[in-house]
Scaffold this motif. Structure first.
Motif, PDB file in Angstrom:
ATOM      1  N   ARG A 100       0.844  -0.640  -0.055  1.00 31.58           N
ATOM      2  CA  ARG A 100       0.181   0.290  -0.599  1.00 31.58           C
ATOM      3  C   ARG A 100       1.331   1.429  -0.131  1.00 31.58           C
ATOM      4  O   ARG A 100       0.907   1.995  -1.115  1.00 31.58           O
ATOM      5  CB  ARG A 100      -0.651  -0.095   1.366  1.00 31.58           C
ATOM      6  N   ARG A 101       2.120   1.156   0.646  1.00 28.00           N
ATOM      7  CA  ARG A 101       2.630   2.524   0.543  1.00 28.00           C
ATOM      8  C   ARG A 101       3.283   2.475  -0.765  1.00 28.00           C
ATOM      9  O   ARG A 101       3.688   3.502  -0.983  1.00 28.00           O
ATOM     10  CB  ARG A 101       3.999   2.307   2.010  1.00 28.00           C
ATOM     11  N   ASP A 102       3.689   1.559  -0.765  1.00 26.26           N
ATOM     12  CA  ASP A 102       4.278   2.189  -2.915  1.00 26.26           C
ATOM     13  C   ASP A 102       2.900   2.699  -3.169  1.00 26.26           C
ATOM     14  O   ASP A 102       3.812   3.062  -4.207  1.00 26.26           O
ATOM     15  CB  ASP A 102       4.392  -0.154  -3.309  1.00 26.26           C
ATOM     16  N   LEU A 103       2.553   1.905  -3.320  1.00 23.54           N
ATOM     17  CA  LEU A 103       0.836   2.431  -4.753  1.00 23.54           C
ATOM     18  C   LEU A 103       0.601   3.634  -4.026  1.00 23.54           C
ATOM     19  O   LEU A 103       0.513   4.725  -5.354  1.00 23.54           O
ATOM     20  CB  LEU A 103      -0.050   1.668  -4.546  1.00 23.54           C
ATOM     21  N   LEU A 104       0.943   3.602  -2.675  1.00 24.11           N
ATOM     22  CA  LEU A 104       0.740   5.666  -2.759  1.00 24.11           C
ATOM     23  C   LEU A 104       1.401   6.253  -2.995  1.00 24.11           C
ATOM     24  O   LEU A 104       1.559   7.632  -3.202  1.00 24.11           O
ATOM     25  CB  LEU A 104       0.444   5.886  -1.297  1.00 24.11           C
ATOM     26  N   ALA A 105       2.995   5.554  -3.083  1.00 27.91           N
ATOM     27  CA  ALA A 105       4.592   6.567  -3.425  1.00 27.91           C
ATOM     28  C   ALA A 105       4.408   6.924  -4.897  1.00 27.91           C
ATOM     29  O   ALA A 105       4.844   7.683  -5.777  1.00 27.91           O
ATOM     30  CB  ALA A 105       5.110   5.666  -3.338  1.00 27.91           C
ATOM     31  N   MET A 106       3.328   5.490  -5.613  1.00 28.15           N
ATOM     32  CA  MET A 106       3.788   6.280  -7.391  1.00 28.15           C
ATOM     33  C   MET A 106       2.423   7.198  -7.241  1.00 28.15           C
ATOM     34  O   MET A 106       3.321   7.679  -8.877  1.00 28.15           O
ATOM     35  CB  MET A 106       3.177   4.772  -7.651  1.00 28.15           C
ATOM     36  N   ARG A 107       1.653   7.256  -7.259  1.00 31.94           N
ATOM     37  CA  ARG A 107       0.391   8.155  -7.312  1.00 31.94           C
ATOM     38  C   ARG A 107       1.128   9.913  -7.335  1.00 31.94           C
ATOM     39  O   ARG A 107       0.346  10.346  -8.857  1.00 31.94           O
ATOM     40  CB  ARG A 107      -0.736   8.261  -6.303  1.00 31.94           C
ATOM     41  N   PRO A 108       1.745  10.523  -6.859  1.00 28.44           N
ATOM     42  CA  PRO A 108       2.672  11.897  -7.242  1.00 28.44           C
ATOM     43  C   PRO A 108       3.576  11.843  -7.606  1.00 28.44           C
ATOM     44  O   PRO A 108       3.822  12.522  -8.738  1.00 28.44           O
ATOM     45  CB  PRO A 108       3.216  12.177  -5.701  1.00 28.44           C
ATOM     46  N   VAL A 109       4.469  10.809  -7.816  1.00 28.79           N
ATOM     47  CA  VAL A 109       5.152  10.481  -8.919  1.00 28.79           C
ATOM     48  C   VAL A 109       4.252  10.579 -10.571  1.00 28.79           C
ATOM     49  O   VAL A 109       4.820  11.160 -11.987  1.00 28.79           O
ATOM     50  CB  VAL A 109       5.886   9.422  -9.168  1.00 28.79           C
ATOM     51  N   ALA A 110       3.552   9.487 -10.668  1.00 27.99           N
ATOM     52  CA  ALA A 110       2.855   9.766 -12.394  1.00 27.99           C
ATOM     53  C   ALA A 110       1.894  11.484 -12.377  1.00 27.99           C
ATOM     54  O   ALA A 110       2.079  11.501 -13.597  1.00 27.99           O
ATOM     55  CB  ALA A 110       1.372   8.747 -12.158  1.00 27.99           C
ATOM     56  N   ASP A 111       1.264  11.731 -11.127  1.00 29.66           N
ATOM     57  CA  ASP A 111       1.062  13.366 -11.381  1.00 29.66           C
ATOM     58  C   ASP A 111       1.606  14.097 -12.088  1.00 29.66           C
ATOM     59  O   ASP A 111       1.787  15.130 -12.797  1.00 29.66           O
ATOM     60  CB  ASP A 111       0.023  13.758 -10.538  1.00 29.66           C
ATOM     61  N   LEU A 112       3.141  14.122 -11.050  1.00 35.04           N
ATOM     62  CA  LEU A 112       3.529  15.281 -11.996  1.00 35.04           C
ATOM     63  C   LEU A 112       4.418  15.135 -13.180  1.00 35.04           C
ATOM     64  O   LEU A 112       4.918  15.751 -13.954  1.00 35.04           O
ATOM     65  CB  LEU A 112       5.041  14.961 -10.810  1.00 35.04           C
ATOM     66  N   THR A 113       4.560  13.435 -13.542  1.00 31.85           N
ATOM     67  CA  THR A 113       4.991  13.064 -14.751  1.00 31.85           C
ATOM     68  C   THR A 113       3.867  13.551 -16.098  1.00 31.85           C
ATOM     69  O   THR A 113       4.546  13.941 -17.172  1.00 31.85           O
ATOM     70  CB  THR A 113       5.356  11.977 -14.907  1.00 31.85           C
ATOM     71  N   ARG A 114       2.755  13.828 -15.566  1.00 29.31           N
ATOM     72  CA  ARG A 114       1.633  14.167 -16.837  1.00 29.31           C
ATOM     73  C   ARG A 114       1.263  15.140 -16.559  1.00 29.31           C
ATOM     74  O   ARG A 114       2.081  15.430 -18.109  1.00 29.31           O
ATOM     75  CB  ARG A 114       0.720  13.536 -16.073  1.00 29.31           C
ATOM     76  N   ARG A 115       1.859  16.486 -15.216  1.00 29.78           N
ATOM     77  CA  ARG A 115       1.894  17.589 -16.106  1.00 29.78           C
ATOM     78  C   ARG A 115       3.193  17.808 -16.840  1.00 29.78           C
ATOM     79  O   ARG A 115       2.918  18.983 -17.328  1.00 29.78           O
ATOM     80  CB  ARG A 115       2.333  18.112 -14.309  1.00 29.78           C
ATOM     81  N   ARG A 116       3.956  17.409 -16.865  1.00 33.91           N
ATOM     82  CA  ARG A 116       5.921  17.980 -17.207  1.00 33.91           C
ATOM     83  C   ARG A 116       5.692  17.151 -18.568  1.00 33.91           C
ATOM     84  O   ARG A 116       6.068  17.734 -19.141  1.00 33.91           O
ATOM     85  CB  ARG A 116       6.601  17.726 -16.210  1.00 33.91           C
TER      86      ARG A 116
END
Length: 256
Positions: A106-122
């Motif tokens: 669960r910790r790993d899944l939560l860690a993925m989300r902000p990275v994915a969001d940042l990648t999508r924006r940039r």
């Protein structure tokens, strides 16, 4: 790019490595060379420390291991990316396999989300897919594979299939919860040999194409030989998942 991505995911741990394998099947979106590289992703999960496993099982089943089991193996029989299994003996001498969720997923899944969001924006306009949407889809996939209630339902379904040529164990309900599940196990189980792989392969392909049920982790320890007749058993049915009817219909149309 594919090699660097694969190595990065492997270094981050088994949950991220599974994300690489999950992405590798999306050849409709990912360039072929990157998809081929991600298909080579190796998932290497270390066992949970026995003290942590003990505390987890005792918390889920509401009693100590000594009161619950006659024997409980400290070394796991199988270690997967999302679950691990331990052989045990229940009161009355009944052999069993206890499967628990691995911690930290669960910790790993939560860690993925902000990275994915940042990648999508940039980089969103330069990517063939939406990283945020992929992480959301992957998280749902992982949660289904870790849901022991879903595993129990699928196990009952497998047991009712007349054409499935691998035996399926019963579930000990008094020793099972949504996070921990206990199966019967054939007495004195042994691992299948090379001569059994054809039968296993045919059964799993039939299961996928006719019922839409797939076993994501094909570790050899999931299958055992046991019982008086030495039959082939699917000892650990967890981490299986089923396609919904609409997707299964789409696969059937594509194959046809």
């Amino acid at each position: 790019v594919g090699t660097r991505l694969r190595l990065s995911l492997e270094e981050l741990g088994p949950t991220f490595a599974e994300l690489g394998r999950f992405l590798s099947v999306r050849r409709d979106l990912i360039p072929p060379d990157i998809a081929a590289e991600l298909e080579r992703t190796r998932v290497s999960a270390k066992p949970i420390a026995f003290a942590e496993t003990r505390a987890y099982v005792e918390r889920e089943l509401g009693n100590t291991l000594e009161r619950l089991f006659v024997e409980f193996a400290e070394v796991p029989a199988r270690v997967g990316p999302f679950t691990q299994s331990h052989r045990a003996v229940l009161p009355g001498g009944r052999p069993a396999l206890v499967v628990v969720r691995r911690t930290g997923v669960r910790r790993d899944l939560l860690a993925m989300r902000p990275v994915a969001d940042l990648t999508r924006r940039r980089l969103g306009d330069q990517l063939p897919l939406d990283p945020s949407a992929i992480v959301t889809e992957f998280a749902a996939h992982v949660n289904q594979r870790r849901d022991m209630f879903a595993s129990a339902q699928l196990t009952h379904r497998l047991g009712g299939l007349e054409d499935f040529r691998i035996k399926v164990p019963e579930i000990y309900k008094d020793y099972s919860t949504g996070r921990c599940i206990t199966f019967e196990e054939p007495g004195d189980p042994g691992l299948p040999g090379q001569e059994h792989y054809g039968k296993v392969s045919e059964a799993l392909v039939w299961l996928a194409l006719s019922e839409g049920i797939l076993l994501a982790d094909l570790a050899r320890a999931r299958f055992v030989l046991g019982g008086p007749s030495g039959g082939l058993w699917l000892a650990d049915p967890t981490e299986a998942f089923a396609l919904d009817p609409e997707r299964l219909r789409g696969v059937a149309e594509m194959l046809a």
